[in-house]
Motif scaffolding. Sequence first.
Motif, PDB file in Angstrom:
ATOM      1  N   TYR A  44     -22.816 -25.215   8.122  1.00  0.00           N
ATOM      2  CA  TYR A  44     -22.233 -24.010   8.706  1.00  0.00           C
ATOM      3  C   TYR A  44     -23.309 -23.151   9.373  1.00  0.00           C
ATOM      4  N   VAL A  45     -24.423 -22.944   8.675  1.00  0.00           N
ATOM      5  CA  VAL A  45     -25.517 -22.140   9.240  1.00  0.00           C
ATOM      6  C   VAL A  45     -26.102 -22.831  10.466  1.00  0.00           C
ATOM      7  N   ALA A  46     -26.257 -24.152  10.416  1.00  0.00           N
ATOM      8  CA  ALA A  46     -26.773 -24.892  11.571  1.00  0.00           C
ATOM      9  C   ALA A  46     -25.807 -24.800  12.755  1.00  0.00           C
ATOM     10  N   CYS A  47     -24.503 -24.872  12.479  1.00  0.00           N
ATOM     11  CA  CYS A  47     -23.509 -24.732  13.558  1.00  0.00           C
ATOM     12  C   CYS A  47     -23.590 -23.356  14.202  1.00  0.00           C
ATOM     13  N   LEU A  48     -23.787 -22.327  13.391  1.00  0.00           N
ATOM     14  CA  LEU A  48     -23.974 -20.996  13.963  1.00  0.00           C
ATOM     15  C   LEU A  48     -25.185 -20.974  14.878  1.00  0.00           C
ATOM     16  N   GLY A  49     -26.261 -21.652  14.456  1.00  0.00           N
ATOM     17  CA  GLY A  49     -27.460 -21.738  15.290  1.00  0.00           C
ATOM     18  C   GLY A  49     -27.188 -22.450  16.603  1.00  0.00           C
ATOM     19  N   VAL A  50     -26.456 -23.539  16.546  1.00  0.00           N
ATOM     20  CA  VAL A  50     -26.142 -24.304  17.763  1.00  0.00           C
ATOM     21  C   VAL A  50     -25.242 -23.495  18.691  1.00  0.00           C
ATOM     22  N   ILE A  51     -24.283 -22.792  18.131  1.00  0.00           N
ATOM     23  CA  ILE A  51     -23.398 -21.943  18.947  1.00  0.00           C
ATOM     24  C   ILE A  51     -24.213 -20.854  19.637  1.00  0.00           C
ATOM     25  N   ASN A  52     -25.120 -20.234  18.894  1.00  0.00           N
ATOM     26  CA  ASN A  52     -25.976 -19.216  19.506  1.00  0.00           C
ATOM     27  C   ASN A  52     -26.911 -19.818  20.545  1.00  0.00           C
ATOM     28  N   LEU A  53     -27.364 -21.040  20.328  1.00  0.00           N
ATOM     29  CA  LEU A  53     -28.208 -21.722  21.306  1.00  0.00           C
ATOM     30  C   LEU A  53     -27.443 -21.939  22.606  1.00  0.00           C
ATOM     31  N   TYR A  54     -26.205 -22.361  22.494  1.00  0.00           N
ATOM     32  CA  TYR A  54     -25.379 -22.561  23.681  1.00  0.00           C
ATOM     33  C   TYR A  54     -25.137 -21.234  24.406  1.00  0.00           C
ATOM     34  N   SER A  55     -24.837 -20.182  23.638  1.00  0.00           N
ATOM     35  CA  SER A  55     -24.628 -18.861  24.247  1.00  0.00           C
ATOM     36  C   SER A  55     -25.893 -18.379  24.943  1.00  0.00           C
ATOM     37  N   SER A  56     -27.019 -18.612  24.307  1.00  0.00           N
ATOM     38  CA  SER A  56     -28.301 -18.205  24.890  1.00  0.00           C
ATOM     39  C   SER A  56     -28.574 -18.983  26.175  1.00  0.00           C
ATOM     40  N   TYR A  57     -28.269 -20.267  26.152  1.00  0.00           N
ATOM     41  CA  TYR A  57     -28.464 -21.102  27.343  1.00  0.00           C
ATOM     42  C   TYR A  57     -27.578 -20.633  28.493  1.00  0.00           C
ATOM     43  N   LYS A  58     -26.308 -20.319  28.189  1.00  0.00           N
ATOM     44  CA  LYS A  58     -25.404 -19.825  29.226  1.00  0.00           C
ATOM     45  C   LYS A  58     -25.909 -18.511  29.814  1.00  0.00           C
ATOM     46  N   GLU A  59     -26.379 -17.625  28.950  1.00  0.00           N
ATOM     47  CA  GLU A  59     -26.864 -16.331  29.436  1.00  0.00           C
ATOM     48  C   GLU A  59     -28.143 -16.491  30.256  1.00  0.00           C
ATOM     49  N   LYS A  60     -28.998 -17.437  29.875  1.00  0.00           N
ATOM     50  CA  LYS A  60     -30.233 -17.670  30.635  1.00  0.00           C
ATOM     51  C   LYS A  60     -29.893 -18.179  32.030  1.00  0.00           C
ATOM     52  N   ARG A  61     -28.881 -19.043  32.122  1.00  0.00           N
ATOM     53  CA  ARG A  61     -28.474 -19.545  33.438  1.00  0.00           C
ATOM     54  C   ARG A  61     -27.932 -18.426  34.315  1.00  0.00           C
ATOM     55  N   GLN A  62     -27.253 -17.450  33.700  1.00  0.00           N
ATOM     56  CA  GLN A  62     -26.667 -16.360  34.476  1.00  0.00           C
ATOM     57  C   GLN A  62     -27.691 -15.299  34.845  1.00  0.00           C
ATOM     58  N   THR A  63     -28.559 -14.938  33.883  1.00  0.00           N
ATOM     59  CA  THR A  63     -29.477 -13.831  34.129  1.00  0.00           C
ATOM     60  C   THR A  63     -30.883 -14.274  34.514  1.00  0.00           C
ATOM     61  N   GLY A  64     -31.237 -15.500  34.129  1.00  0.00           N
ATOM     62  CA  GLY A  64     -32.559 -16.002  34.481  1.00  0.00           C
ATOM     63  C   GLY A  64     -33.631 -15.726  33.445  1.00  0.00           C
ATOM     64  N   TYR A  65     -33.293 -15.082  32.314  1.00  0.00           N
ATOM     65  CA  TYR A  65     -34.308 -14.842  31.289  1.00  0.00           C
ATOM     66  C   TYR A  65     -33.708 -15.099  29.899  1.00  0.00           C
ATOM     67  N   VAL A  66     -34.582 -15.345  28.942  1.00  0.00           N
ATOM     68  CA  VAL A  66     -34.173 -15.630  27.568  1.00  0.00           C
ATOM     69  C   VAL A  66     -34.020 -14.297  26.831  1.00  0.00           C
TER      70      VAL A  66
END
Length: 177
Positions: A44-66
């Motif tokens: 469960y904790v790892a899945c939360l990490g992966v979900i946040n990783l995906y969200s972070s990746y999407k936001e980086k693609r949109q804004t250009g920064y981490v």
Amino acid sequence: MNTFFEKIQRYDLLRAILFLIAGLIILIAPRSVFNTIVYLVAGYVACLGVINLYSSYKEKRQTGYVNMQMTTVILLLIAAAAILVFAKGLLSIVPFFLGIMITISGCTRLMASFNQKRNGLPFITGLLFSLFVIVAGIILVFNPFQTWLLFFQIFGGVLIFMGISDLINHFQRKRSY
């Protein structure tokens, strides 16, 4: 106060069956149950990490920064690994909390027994069971046992005992109405 006890009594048969099933499984295969719980929590904790990783990746693609989500990702993945590695050490605090919960449950049952006495219903069986549950909870709080496996089996036995007492109380109440 009577409304509280009516709500508890409404699901007593279902609770009794769940206590019996969980208690038997824990009593028969405590290590498997423990490992399953550890893997579920770590997953469960790892899945939360992966979900946040995906969200972070999407936001980086949109804004250009981490953003700060990457820190959360790293911390969640480290937490999942730590749960897998240190689960047995973390388990040493569980007997204390489970003992408190069982003691509270026993006290609630004791109050329900006195409530049954006031209403003229049979109460001795419930009184004895509640006293047993309170004593078992207090023993678990102070956990004199050396291994978590033995503790877990005792917890399974207490669940079975609580399930049996709920079944007896359920049928006594049904018979008295």
